[in-house]
Scaffold this motif. Structure first.
Motif, short mmCIF file in Angstrom:
data_model
loop_
_atom_site.label_atom_id
_atom_site.label_comp_id
_atom_site.label_asym_id
_atom_site.label_seq_id
_atom_site.Cartn_x
_atom_site.Cartn_y
_atom_site.Cartn_z
N GLY A 1 75.30 -58.24 -58.24
CA GLY A 1 75.05 -59.39 -58.84
C GLY A 1 74.47 -60.47 -58.14
O GLY A 1 73.93 -61.62 -58.27
N LYS A 2 75.04 -60.34 -56.69
CA LYS A 2 74.30 -61.24 -55.42
C LYS A 2 72.97 -61.11 -55.22
O LYS A 2 72.36 -61.99 -54.45
N GLU A 3 72.58 -60.00 -55.49
CA GLU A 3 70.94 -59.59 -55.24
C GLU A 3 70.18 -59.75 -56.36
O GLU A 3 68.75 -59.97 -56.11
N ARG B 1 69.27 -50.58 -56.73
CA ARG B 1 69.57 -51.42 -55.53
C ARG B 1 68.24 -51.03 -54.87
O ARG B 1 67.64 -51.98 -54.20
N THR C 1 78.98 -55.37 -60.94
CA THR C 1 79.53 -56.56 -60.16
C THR C 1 80.37 -55.90 -59.09
O THR C 1 80.27 -56.48 -57.86
N GLY D 1 78.25 -55.52 -55.77
CA GLY D 1 77.87 -56.59 -55.27
C GLY D 1 76.33 -56.80 -55.59
O GLY D 1 75.77 -57.79 -55.23
N LYS E 1 69.41 -60.71 -60.89
CA LYS E 1 69.79 -61.40 -62.16
C LYS E 1 70.03 -60.44 -63.22
O LYS E 1 69.05 -59.50 -63.42
#
Length: 398
Positions: free
Chosen positions: A245-247, A216, A240, A243, A249
């Motif tokens: 997966g939202k930031e 991250r 997942t 979180g 690929k």
């Protein structure tokens, strides 16, 4: 599946055996073919070995308990994902069981430990998974054949995909063992953007909290994760759950997004792109029969490990048939294996000069299909007739 008859050629003298090897045609047909299937059947990697075993045994069952026209005696053993344990068991298979072929090893560090005694005994090893760069290059050996891939190649296909899709900054994670090093080397061979983070984890690690924090913080827009079996299951769940997966690929080789991982993770896998030389939806007769029979026999979709185990058995069968069951004709068996006399579930298949495949690699996406199943779908071809990066370093002994 096992026979307890003892082949008459097992008791010939060393001189007679040497003469048979040299003359080829003087060798007598064996009364059975003995396979040592040494694989990982316990621990986090056990699902991979189980699929190899099940794919191999399905091929034998389809052939009426035979390979190449000879009754097949398959001795299955657990390598415990340990190089030392694997060497001890391989010694038993070679010296006490006196197997004609060996196969089944999942992990490259185990393969590198078992290879030398196998080759020294002049026993053919048909790899149903492990494809270390060492055996593709300077340490190539006439008794080693890969019915799977070379370690780097699947990861090269992902590297090209990530490059072609325009991602600028990637975080990389893999286990700290030979295949993990090969994996990231392969990815970087075709990805030319910025590597924001490159991290190696212990092969038995299942908690990735610290690594996910670093990923991250790296600012990457994509992640490439090579974590097979249970390692991949835990990583994707934690990725997942955090979180991420939202930031960014997530991309993976087929090992980390195959049907075994999908079954364990579920819907969170949808949208992950991964590469493989095989997929269960490939449209050829051999693959359709394999997938249908595997599902009927075991109640699940096969993974690439199962497909490789199946192909390894069929390669052995084709070679044994081509030499008329004369298993002591080592020169004839080598030529037969080099000809790859079988119909592969992946379609086009041939060996390079280093005994690794020249084959296509495909991009798959995890989707929810028309039956509501979360599974892989082939979405394109990344490489056609792809050869590994090490073949030029191989000076194959005669």
């Amino acid at each position: 599946m096992r026979s307890f008859l003892r082949s008459p050629h097992r008791n010939v003298s060393v001189a007679a055996l040497a003469a048979a090897v040299l003359l080829g045609g003087a060798a007598q047909a064996a009364d059975k073919v003995k396979i040592g299937l040494l694989t990982t059947l316990s621990g986090p990697g056990s699902g991979l070995g189980i699929d190899i075993r099940d794919g191999f045994q399905l091929a034998v069952k389809q052939a009426g308990g035979q390979l190449g026209g000879l009754p097949a005696e398959v001795t299955v053993a657990d390598d415990q994902q340990s190089p030392d344990a694997a060497k001890q068991t391989a010694d038993r298979l070679l010296k006490r069981e006196r197997v004609d072929f060996m196969t089944g090893i999942v992990f490259s560090n185990v393969m590198l430990a078992v290879g030398p005694p196998v080759f020294q005994s002049r026993t053919f090893y048909i790899s149903a998974n492990a494809g270390p760069s060492q055996y593709a290059g300077a340490q190539c050996n006439p008794f080693f054949f890969s019915a799977s891939y070379q370690n780097d190649s699947m990861h090269e296909a992902v590297g090209k995909t990530v490059q072609d899709r325009g991602f600028k900054k990637v975080a990389l994670i893999a286990p700290n063992y030979p295949a993990g090093k090969d994996a990231l080397a392969g990815f970087k061979r075709f990805y030319k953007g910025e590597v924001a983070l490159e991290t190696y984890t212990p092969l038995n690690q299942l908690d990735y909290g610290a690594e996910l924090s670093k990923i991250r913080a790296s600012g990457a827009d994509a992640v490439f994760a090579f974590l097979p079996g249970g390692l991949g299951v835990n990583f994707v769940k934690q990725f997942t759950g955090a979180g991420l997966g939202k930031e960014m690929k997530l991309f993976a080789p087929g090992f980390s997004a195959d049907e075994d991982v999908i079954r364990a993770v579920g819907d969170a896998m949808v949208g992950i792109f991964n590469s493989s030389q095989w997929a269960h939806d490939m449209d050829n007769a051999a693959n359709k029969r394999f997938v249908a029979d595997f599902h009927k026999e075991y109640g699940r979709l096969p993974t690439l490990y199962a497909a490789q185990g199946y192909d390894a058995a069929r390669l052995i069968g084709g070679a044994v048939q081509r030499v008329g069951g004369k298993l002591e004709d080592k020169a004839g068996l080598r030529k037969a294996l080099e000809a790859a006399p079988f119909e592969s579930v992946r379609g086009s298949f041939r060996f390079n000069t280093n005994h690794y495949p020249i084959q296509n690699y495909y991009l798959r996406e995890v989707v929810k299909d028309g039956q509501g199943r979360v599974t892989n779908k082939t979405v394109g071809r990344v490489f056609e007739g792809h050869a590994d990066a090490y073949a030029g370093e191989c000076r194959m002994p005669s």
